[in-house]
Write a protein that holds these residues in place. Structure first.
Motif, PDB file in Angstrom:
ATOM      1  N   CYS A   1     -11.384 -27.149 -18.427  1.00 14.00           N
ATOM      2  CA  CYS A   1     -11.338 -26.002 -19.859  1.00 14.00           C
ATOM      3  C   CYS A   1     -12.889 -26.727 -20.080  1.00 14.00           C
ATOM      4  O   CYS A   1     -13.308 -28.103 -20.656  1.00 14.00           O
ATOM      5  CB  CYS A   1     -10.250 -26.695 -21.413  1.00 14.00           C
ATOM      6  SG  CYS A   1     -11.094 -25.957 -22.829  1.00 14.00           S
TER       7      CYS A   1
ATOM      8  N   ARG B   1     -14.246 -18.701 -25.579  1.00 13.64           N
ATOM      9  CA  ARG B   1     -13.425 -17.081 -25.159  1.00 13.64           C
ATOM     10  C   ARG B   1     -12.366 -17.467 -25.841  1.00 13.64           C
ATOM     11  O   ARG B   1     -11.856 -15.890 -26.447  1.00 13.64           O
ATOM     12  CB  ARG B   1     -13.610 -17.018 -23.913  1.00 13.64           C
ATOM     13  CG  ARG B   1     -15.367 -16.661 -23.715  1.00 13.64           C
ATOM     14  CD  ARG B   1     -14.902 -15.701 -22.356  1.00 13.64           C
ATOM     15  NE  ARG B   1     -15.709 -15.827 -21.018  1.00 13.64           N
ATOM     16  CZ  ARG B   1     -16.705 -14.815 -20.337  1.00 13.64           C
ATOM     17  NH1 ARG B   1     -14.911 -14.610 -19.761  1.00 13.64           N
ATOM     18  NH2 ARG B   1     -17.411 -15.281 -19.469  1.00 13.64           N
ATOM     19  N   CYS B   2     -11.617 -17.872 -25.161  1.00 12.91           N
ATOM     20  CA  CYS B   2     -10.446 -18.117 -25.927  1.00 12.91           C
ATOM     21  C   CYS B   2     -10.023 -17.812 -27.173  1.00 12.91           C
ATOM     22  O   CYS B   2      -9.172 -17.285 -28.047  1.00 12.91           O
ATOM     23  CB  CYS B   2      -8.828 -18.934 -24.975  1.00 12.91           C
ATOM     24  SG  CYS B   2      -9.302 -20.373 -25.483  1.00 12.91           S
TER      25      CYS B   2
ATOM     26  N   CYS C   1      -8.521 -14.878 -29.766  1.00 12.90           N
ATOM     27  CA  CYS C   1      -7.201 -14.407 -30.310  1.00 12.90           C
ATOM     28  C   CYS C   1      -7.933 -14.170 -32.132  1.00 12.90           C
ATOM     29  O   CYS C   1      -7.426 -13.303 -32.096  1.00 12.90           O
ATOM     30  CB  CYS C   1      -6.880 -16.340 -30.289  1.00 12.90           C
ATOM     31  SG  CYS C   1      -5.257 -16.270 -31.121  1.00 12.90           S
TER      32      CYS C   1
ATOM     33  N   CYS D   1       1.318 -16.832 -32.457  1.00  8.52           N
ATOM     34  CA  CYS D   1       1.181 -16.391 -30.871  1.00  8.52           C
ATOM     35  C   CYS D   1       1.538 -15.445 -30.715  1.00  8.52           C
ATOM     36  O   CYS D   1       2.851 -15.884 -30.691  1.00  8.52           O
ATOM     37  CB  CYS D   1       1.079 -17.585 -30.150  1.00  8.52           C
ATOM     38  SG  CYS D   1       0.552 -17.143 -28.013  1.00  8.52           S
TER      39      CYS D   1
ATOM     40  N   THR E   1      -1.353 -13.147 -23.683  1.00  8.83           N
ATOM     41  CA  THR E   1      -2.286 -13.222 -22.769  1.00  8.83           C
ATOM     42  C   THR E   1      -3.660 -13.459 -22.786  1.00  8.83           C
ATOM     43  O   THR E   1      -4.586 -13.531 -21.816  1.00  8.83           O
ATOM     44  CB  THR E   1      -1.665 -13.457 -21.777  1.00  8.83           C
ATOM     45  OG1 THR E   1      -1.175 -11.890 -21.330  1.00  8.83           O
ATOM     46  CG2 THR E   1      -0.906 -14.596 -21.564  1.00  8.83           C
TER      47      THR E   1
ATOM     48  N   CYS F   1      -6.197 -14.695 -23.930  1.00  5.82           N
ATOM     49  CA  CYS F   1      -6.775 -15.886 -23.963  1.00  5.82           C
ATOM     50  C   CYS F   1      -6.925 -16.215 -22.436  1.00  5.82           C
ATOM     51  O   CYS F   1      -7.486 -16.937 -22.482  1.00  5.82           O
ATOM     52  CB  CYS F   1      -6.211 -17.019 -24.846  1.00  5.82           C
ATOM     53  SG  CYS F   1      -4.183 -17.014 -24.486  1.00  5.82           S
ATOM     54  N   ALA F   2      -5.923 -15.887 -22.115  1.00  4.25           N
ATOM     55  CA  ALA F   2      -5.977 -16.430 -19.945  1.00  4.25           C
ATOM     56  C   ALA F   2      -6.335 -15.477 -19.914  1.00  4.25           C
ATOM     57  O   ALA F   2      -7.337 -15.750 -18.491  1.00  4.25           O
ATOM     58  CB  ALA F   2      -4.281 -16.416 -19.312  1.00  4.25           C
TER      59      ALA F   2
ATOM     60  N   CYS G   1     -10.693 -16.180 -20.217  1.00  3.64           N
ATOM     61  CA  CYS G   1     -10.865 -17.052 -19.790  1.00  3.64           C
ATOM     62  C   CYS G   1     -11.857 -17.928 -18.378  1.00  3.64           C
ATOM     63  O   CYS G   1     -11.172 -17.137 -17.426  1.00  3.64           O
ATOM     64  CB  CYS G   1      -9.659 -18.521 -19.576  1.00  3.64           C
ATOM     65  SG  CYS G   1     -10.433 -19.756 -19.194  1.00  3.64           S
TER      66      CYS G   1
ATOM     67  N   VAL H   1      -6.076 -21.630 -18.863  1.00  8.00           N
ATOM     68  CA  VAL H   1      -5.279 -21.484 -19.708  1.00  8.00           C
ATOM     69  C   VAL H   1      -3.829 -20.673 -18.836  1.00  8.00           C
ATOM     70  O   VAL H   1      -4.437 -19.476 -17.926  1.00  8.00           O
ATOM     71  CB  VAL H   1      -5.531 -19.680 -20.701  1.00  8.00           C
ATOM     72  CG1 VAL H   1      -4.323 -19.781 -20.983  1.00  8.00           C
ATOM     73  CG2 VAL H   1      -6.771 -20.487 -21.227  1.00  8.00           C
TER      74      VAL H   1
END
Lengths: 267, 149
Positions: A128, A133-134, A138, A169, A173, A175-176, A179, A184
């Motif tokens: 990380c 960004r994640c 979100c 949550c 995904t 966030c993934a 990334c 993530v």
């Protein structure tokens, strides 16, 4: 209101408030970025987009992604040796934290960054780069703020509250997806979706036809909610994309054949 | 709990002030308290967790009866506060950030108490003790131990 600035010697006209990054890209000048994402507000975390500016004689090096151009006359240079020196230093600091991250290694090779003095840094498997960004996707796009930055200084990290599975949550995904380093990790197994760094663990809805996992129940319920439907039916009658396509195709094939009146002629 | 939130009329910009009051009331920020604040102020729990871990003045673990803050701001640092922290840490048998097993003392390193002219500075239960030597700091700790035995 339009304003006039100079980017690498060429005049450019942009609406006031445009960031240097957007202005540069609009006239074909590329500026490297990692924490920038078109769908998100600027953040200025990675410092790879540093550029030199001259504002009526006042010179400085600023992050292009979150510097708004407010008035005419600013002169921007994106490729001076001072700019490259600053960017390379930013990259080295990111590499010192995350030596194993490919996107950083590739940039270091591309920019011919001397990484000899980084050989001593231990690779703790950290992926990380704290670009946020994640966290931003979100909050800004999904509207859930399930994760945030926590702690400060060298301990700063992205985390779910109390480092435990976050109620907020949805398992979407996003966030993934945003990334840039692959930090993530998402694991799908036994009908559940796990988002490793946040400890998210969500029940997936199975495809009515083939039984494969489609999406987390919580996420489908959220989407139905956005569409104004009842949440109770969230997991019912859901098909995976493949089965849905097959069903549509079958339905189309079952239609009565349409007879065309011979070859089309142009009169 | 309700009183504290009501005092700020559920204003989400008073988030930090509310956390301060709660930390003082409970001697830490229990998870349940943060969940209630999140609910009442319509602030995501992640924001509260972010703030609670960012600022040294908030605790997520229960604190001891007495809170010892050793200032490691620049001015105190150059006057040797690190060694005062080490001495107190040895004497209490805990690392900075920990609480003694009997729940009497919590030792904390803080970044600046805002009284740089008094450095090196130690604050016990919000009472400032300035210009300390290692020896004085240790004696001060012993006095607290005796006083409250």
């Amino acid at each position: 209101m339009m304003i006039e600035v100079k980017i690498n010697g060429k005049p450019a006209e942009v609406p006031a408030g445009t960031t240097i990054l957007a202005a540069a890209r609009s006239c074909g000048v590329n500026i490297p970025t990692l924490c920038h994402h078109e769908a998100l507000e600027p953040f200025g975390a990675c410092r790879l987009c540093l550029v030199a500016i001259d504002d009526a004689g006042r010179q400085s090096i600023v992050a292009a992604c979150n510097y708004p151009l407010e008035h005419s006359g600013l002169v921007v240079e994106t490729g001076t040796s001072a700019v490259w020196q600053a960017r390379k230093m930013s990259l080295k600091l990111l590499l010192a934290r995350c030596p194993g991250v490919k996107v950083l290694q590739d940039l270091a090779r591309e920019w011919a960054v001397d990484t000899k003095d980084l050989l001593l840094t231990e690779d703790r498997g950290e992926e990380c780069i704290l670009c946020g960004r994640c966290v931003r996707v979100c909050r800004e796009v999904i509207g859930k703020s399930a994760i945030s930055f926590a702690f400060r200084g060298v301990e700063r990290r992205v985390s779910a509250p109390f480092d435990q599975e976050p109620d907020a949550c949805l398992g979407c995904t996003a966030c993934a997806f945003v990334c840039p380093t692959g930090a993530v990790k998402v694991i799908e197994q036994n009908g559940r979706r796990l988002i490793a760094p946040w400890h998210s663990n969500l029940e997936q809805v199975a495809c009515k036809e083939c039984g494969r996992a489609v999406a987390p129940l919580k996420m489908l319920a959220h989407l139905r909610g956005l569409a104004g439907e009842e949440n109770e039916q969230a997991g019912e009658g859901v098909f995976c994309s493949r089965c849905r396509r097959l069903k549509t195709a079958a339905a189309v094939t079952a239609l009565p054949e349409v007879k065309f009146p011979g070859p089309f002629m142009i009169p | 709990m309700e009183q504290i939130i009501d005092k700020y009329r559920g204003d989400s910009t008073a988030m930090i002030a509310i956390l301060h009051d709660l930390n003082a009331a409970f001697r830490y920020l229990p998870r349940e308290a943060l969940e209630i604040v999140s609910d009442r102020l319509s602030v995501p729990l992640s924001y509260l967790y972010s703030a609670a871990t960012f600022y040294r003045s908030f605790d997520l673990e229960p604190c001891g009866e007495h809170e010892i803050q050793v200032c490691l701001g620049t001015a105190c640092h150059v006057r040797g506060s690190e060694r005062i922290l080490d001495a107190l840490s040895r004497r209490l048998g805990i690392k900075p950030g920990e609480t003694t097993a009997d729940g009497k003392f919590t030792l904390k390193r803080v970044n600046c108490l805002g009284a740089c002219a008094l450095g090196p500075l130690v604050s016990i239960d919000q009472k400032h003790h300035g210009h300390l030597t290692i020896h004085q700091a240790e004696r001060l700790l012993e006095a607290y131990k005796d006083e409250h035995d």
